[in-house]
Structures are given as C-alpha cells and as structure tokens.
Design a protein around this motif. Structure first.
Motif, PDB file in Angstrom:
ATOM      1  N   SER A  73       0.829  -1.212   0.000  1.00  0.00           N
ATOM      2  CA  SER A  73       0.000   0.000   0.000  1.00  0.00           C
ATOM      3  C   SER A  73       0.860   1.256   0.000  1.00  0.00           C
ATOM      4  O   SER A  73       0.578   2.218  -0.725  1.00  0.00           O
ATOM      5  CB  SER A  73      -0.924  -0.001   1.217  1.00  0.00           C
ATOM      6  N   ILE A  77       0.799   4.254  -2.899  1.00  0.00           N
ATOM      7  CA  ILE A  77       0.493   5.647  -2.560  1.00  0.00           C
ATOM      8  C   ILE A  77       1.600   6.580  -3.031  1.00  0.00           C
ATOM      9  O   ILE A  77       1.353   7.685  -3.511  1.00  0.00           O
ATOM     10  CB  ILE A  77       0.282   5.785  -1.036  1.00  0.00           C
ATOM     11  N   GLN A  78       2.844   6.112  -2.938  1.00  0.00           N
ATOM     12  CA  GLN A  78       4.003   6.959  -3.228  1.00  0.00           C
ATOM     13  C   GLN A  78       4.441   6.909  -4.690  1.00  0.00           C
ATOM     14  O   GLN A  78       5.157   7.790  -5.161  1.00  0.00           O
ATOM     15  CB  GLN A  78       5.167   6.519  -2.317  1.00  0.00           C
ATOM     16  N   ALA A 144      -5.632   1.341  -0.818  1.00  0.00           N
ATOM     17  CA  ALA A 144      -4.419   2.126  -1.083  1.00  0.00           C
ATOM     18  C   ALA A 144      -4.686   3.210  -2.123  1.00  0.00           C
ATOM     19  O   ALA A 144      -4.215   4.346  -2.004  1.00  0.00           O
ATOM     20  CB  ALA A 144      -3.298   1.200  -1.553  1.00  0.00           C
ATOM     21  N   ILE A 147      -6.586   6.164  -0.641  1.00  0.00           N
ATOM     22  CA  ILE A 147      -5.698   7.047   0.123  1.00  0.00           C
ATOM     23  C   ILE A 147      -4.838   7.883  -0.823  1.00  0.00           C
ATOM     24  O   ILE A 147      -4.652   9.080  -0.625  1.00  0.00           O
ATOM     25  CB  ILE A 147      -4.810   6.224   1.081  1.00  0.00           C
ATOM     26  N   ARG A 148      -4.326   7.240  -1.870  1.00  0.00           N
ATOM     27  CA  ARG A 148      -3.493   7.952  -2.850  1.00  0.00           C
ATOM     28  C   ARG A 148      -4.268   9.120  -3.469  1.00  0.00           C
ATOM     29  O   ARG A 148      -3.714  10.200  -3.698  1.00  0.00           O
ATOM     30  CB  ARG A 148      -3.056   6.976  -3.946  1.00  0.00           C
ATOM     31  N   ASN A 150      -6.535  10.784  -2.116  1.00  0.00           N
ATOM     32  CA  ASN A 150      -7.009  11.665  -1.039  1.00  0.00           C
ATOM     33  C   ASN A 150      -8.519  11.551  -0.813  1.00  0.00           C
ATOM     34  O   ASN A 150      -9.155  12.497  -0.351  1.00  0.00           O
ATOM     35  CB  ASN A 150      -6.640  13.130  -1.327  1.00  0.00           C
ATOM     36  N   PRO A 279      -0.429  11.147   2.652  1.00  0.00           N
ATOM     37  CA  PRO A 279      -0.725  11.561   1.269  1.00  0.00           C
ATOM     38  C   PRO A 279      -0.565  13.060   1.054  1.00  0.00           C
ATOM     39  O   PRO A 279      -0.248  13.502  -0.054  1.00  0.00           O
ATOM     40  CB  PRO A 279      -2.183  11.119   1.076  1.00  0.00           C
ATOM     41  N   CYS A 282       3.076  13.460   0.359  1.00  0.00           N
ATOM     42  CA  CYS A 282       3.485  12.787  -0.879  1.00  0.00           C
ATOM     43  C   CYS A 282       3.124  13.585  -2.128  1.00  0.00           C
ATOM     44  O   CYS A 282       3.656  13.309  -3.212  1.00  0.00           O
ATOM     45  CB  CYS A 282       2.854  11.396  -0.959  1.00  0.00           C
TER      46      CYS A 282
END
Length: 427
Positions: A73, A77-78, A144, A147-148, A150, A279, A282
């Motif tokens: 995850s 996200i990154q 994931a 979250i990425r 937002n 996030p 990131c």
C-alpha cells in the motif's frame, strides 16, 4: 462576526490536510466511541483474567496482521502515475501469496503460544482469527488507491461501518454469554465487510492473469515499511506479552483495560493524524524543502489540536472511570495507569508524524533504523519495570516515548534539511 467566522472556516476546509484530518477524526472518534461502549460492557461483564486472555489473543493477531500490508500500500500511494497499473496488479497477487502464508503461520503458532503461557484456551481463538487474512487481498489495493487519491472520506465511512458492526456483534455476544469469543468472532466477521466496501468505493479490479512484474520495486520499498509496521505492532503489544508472562493474566487484564479506557482513544487520534498527513506530504514528491515546511505546519496543527484533548482525558480519569466502567477498576488501581498512558500519546504524535515525513521523503530505511532502536529501548524499559508493578510499566512507557520523540524529530529534520531546528519553530 458570524460572516468572519464562516469565511475563515470555509477557507480552512478548503485545505486538503484539514479535510483529511476531519475525515480521519470522524472515523477514529466514531470507532473509538463504539469501542468505549464495548469496553464498558466488557469491563462490567468479564473478569480480569478473561480480559487478559483477550489481550493476548488480539495482540498476537495484531502483530501478525501488520505483515499483511507487505509495504504494498505504501508503494502504491508513493508511486508515479505511469507505474501504477503494473504495481497495482502485481501488488494484488503479492497480497494473496502473503496472506495465505500468514494464515498458515498464525495457525501454526497457536500451540507454541498456548504452551508458553500455559493456557490451552488460547489455541482455538488464534486459529480462528488467522482465517481473516484470506479476505484482505480482495480490498487492499482499492484502499491504497483511495488514500493515494485523497479520498479519505470513503476510508472514514468504511471504518465507521466496520466499527458499528464490530461493536453490535460484540455486545450481542456478550449479552448471550459468549465470554472471550464475544471479542474474537466479530473481528473475523468484519474483515469481509471491509473488503466488500472498499471494492464498492473504488472501481479498480485486477487483471485475470497472474503477474509479478516489478515485484522487486515493491519489495525494496516495502521491506522497510514491513519492518517498521512490525516494530510498531511489537511496541503496541510487547507490554501485554511481557506483563502476561511476568505479572500474570489477571494483572494483564487490568493493564489491558487501562489501555483501552485511556490510550486507546489517544492512539486513535495519532492514527488519524498519520493517515491524513502521509498523502498530504506525498503530493510534493522530491521537493524536500517544501515537504519539510509542510511537515512543520502540519505537525503544529496536529499537536495543537490533539494535545488538549489528551490532557483533558488524563485529568478526568479519576472521575469518569468509577462512574462509567465500575468501581472495581478503581479498587484494582487502574486510574493512575489510565492517566499516565494517556500522557504518553502526546510524544507519540510527534514521532508518528515524523515517521510519515521520512517515508514521504523516500527515506524508509532511516525510519526503519530509528524504529528498531526505539523498539529495543522500549522493550528494555517494559521488561525492567514489569519486575516491579503495573504503575512502573506505565511510567516506563511515558519516559521512553518522550525520550525517543525528542531525538527522532530533531535528527530527522537535520537529515532532510540540515540546519533546520524543528523545536525552534514553535511546534
């Protein structure tokens, strides 16, 4: 005045971090409120020794459960946008391999654990909870991606729904007289509900063919996160394991109650902060100075928002514990434990925010080294203090958290932005 307040409130709510924080606070507050209700029922209906068995079962499950993330995850996200399709598909299949392995591992460990604590009642609950891993891969990638993107409102809604179902099932089973199983069975049943909801909120679906393309990229990034998550889970549970062994199951029941009645809520606030800030940082990929500046601003907001709530809870413990949970816990000495454990959540806010800062700066290896050192110190504190009393353990938790947070924050900023002194920034 009303117009001024409304305009400023609208301006604050436009900021992504504030939106994320509000959604995560909503999720954690809702979840923790329901858990407090369950804790009240459990505290009044279960004896401390049964409470101690519950603590051991859930602690062992949590320590193994953190490995189910596999760092997958965090990488998704990154990751850069062009890498996403391949990483998501590979991550999906890696999750299946990982979760199948964890099911076998946890089930296999049930007998040695029962033997170590000389209690055969631990075996079957540990085996039953191991089945929950088989439902996780169905929704992990979707979570994931949410979250990425937002979309933390979706995460918040799912967590609250999961908590509502968990709490209702727990209360029903407690009233029906299922004892220890009243806290175990709901933990198993809510996992498929979580996966189903994640799939509803995100349209991503895996390719039909099995693929492990770029698994090394996930592994090299994720290996540090796996280690960090494992260390975090160990710190969150090592006190239970040591107390259960050195002071007995009944003492563990008292300590576990104090944790849930006190630090449980504060720890939820820390988790909300971490879910919101990662996030947010990131978004500034590769811009270290900008990330550091945003981190300082974000950490100030988080600490100033949550610290008064934590302090208030610690101060009010002597008043609300006898009324809400029953006078027996006051007689057993749980109140000072609750107050001290609550206070330890404040330095934890600093260190957990800083951990997300290093991850956003693509320095998970540095975070892993720091967490390894802290876990060693923390375990030593707990082991030494557990030879005396539960009160000594609580003071050991607070002292170790303050010691680590002050060093960790300072040196993390020195690594990313040499010369910057975070404690001079009125955090």
């Amino acid at each position: 005045m009303v117009t001024f307040i409304r305009n400023n409130l609208a301006k604050l709510l436009k900021e992504r971090l504030n939106q994320n924080l509000l959604w995560m606070i909503y999720a954690q507050f809702g979840s923790r409120l329901l858990r407090v209700i369950c804790t009240i029922m459990v505290a009044r209906m279960l004896a401390p020794d049964v409470y101690g068995l519950v603590a051991l079962v859930l602690s062992i499950n949590e320590m193994i459960h953190v490995l189910s993330h596999g760092g997958i995850s965090g990488k998704i996200i990154q990751a850069k946008e062009k890498e996403l399709p391949v990483l998501c598909n590979t991550g999906y299949w890696l999750n299946w391999l990982l979760c199948l392995g964890l099911t076998i591992v946890q089930a296999s460990l049930s007998w040695p654990i029962a033997w170590f604590y000389d209690n055969s009642n631990l075996m079957l609950p540990i085996i039953v909870l191991s089945i929950s891993y088989l439902f996780l891969p169905l929704g992990t990638i979707q979570a994931a991606l949410l979250i990425r993107e937002n979309r933390l409102s979706a995460i918040a809604h799912v967590e609250v729904l999961q908590s509502v179902i968990d709490a209702l099932l727990t209360l029903i089973l407690l009233i029906a007289g299922y004892g220890l199983w009243a806290l175990v069975i709901p933990k198993l049943l809510v996992v498929p509900i979580w996966s189903w909801q994640m799939r509803n909120y995100h349209t991503w679906r895996p390719e039909n063919r099995f693929s492990l393309i770029q698994w090394r990229s996930i592994f090299h990034f994720g290996k540090h996160l796996i280690w960090i998550d494992l260390l975090t889970a160990l710190r969150n549970n090592i006190d239970y394991l040591i107390i259960g062994r050195l002071l007995g199951v009944e003492a563990l029941g008292i300590y576990y109650f104090a944790f849930n009645a006190g630090l449980g809520l504060s720890q939820g606030l820390s988790r909300a902060a971490c879910n919101a800030i990662y996030p947010h940082l990131c978004e500034l990929q590769g811009q270290l100075q900008a990330i550091a500046t945003r981190m300082l601003t974000s950490m100030r907001r988080i600490v100033l928002t949550f610290s008064p709530l934590i302090l208030l809870q610690a101060l009010l413990a002597p008043f609300y514990v006898p009324i809400i949970f029953g006078e027996k816990w006051q007689e057993l000495g749980a109140i000072p434990l609750i107050s001290i454990l609550c206070l330890s959540a404040i330095p934890r806010l600093f260190s957990e925010c800083c951990s997300q800062f290093l991850r956003a700066c693509n320095k998970p290896s540095t975070d892993a080294k720091a967490q390894t050192l802290f876990t060693s110190i923390y375990t030593l504190f707990i082991y030494c203090t557990a030879h005396f009393s539960l009160l000594h353990v609580a003071w050991g938790v607070l002292a170790s958290q303050i010691f680590f947070a002050s060093i960790f924050v300072y040196y993390s900023f020195q690594l990313i932005c040499p010369g910057l002194k975070p404690f001079d920034q009125k955090i």
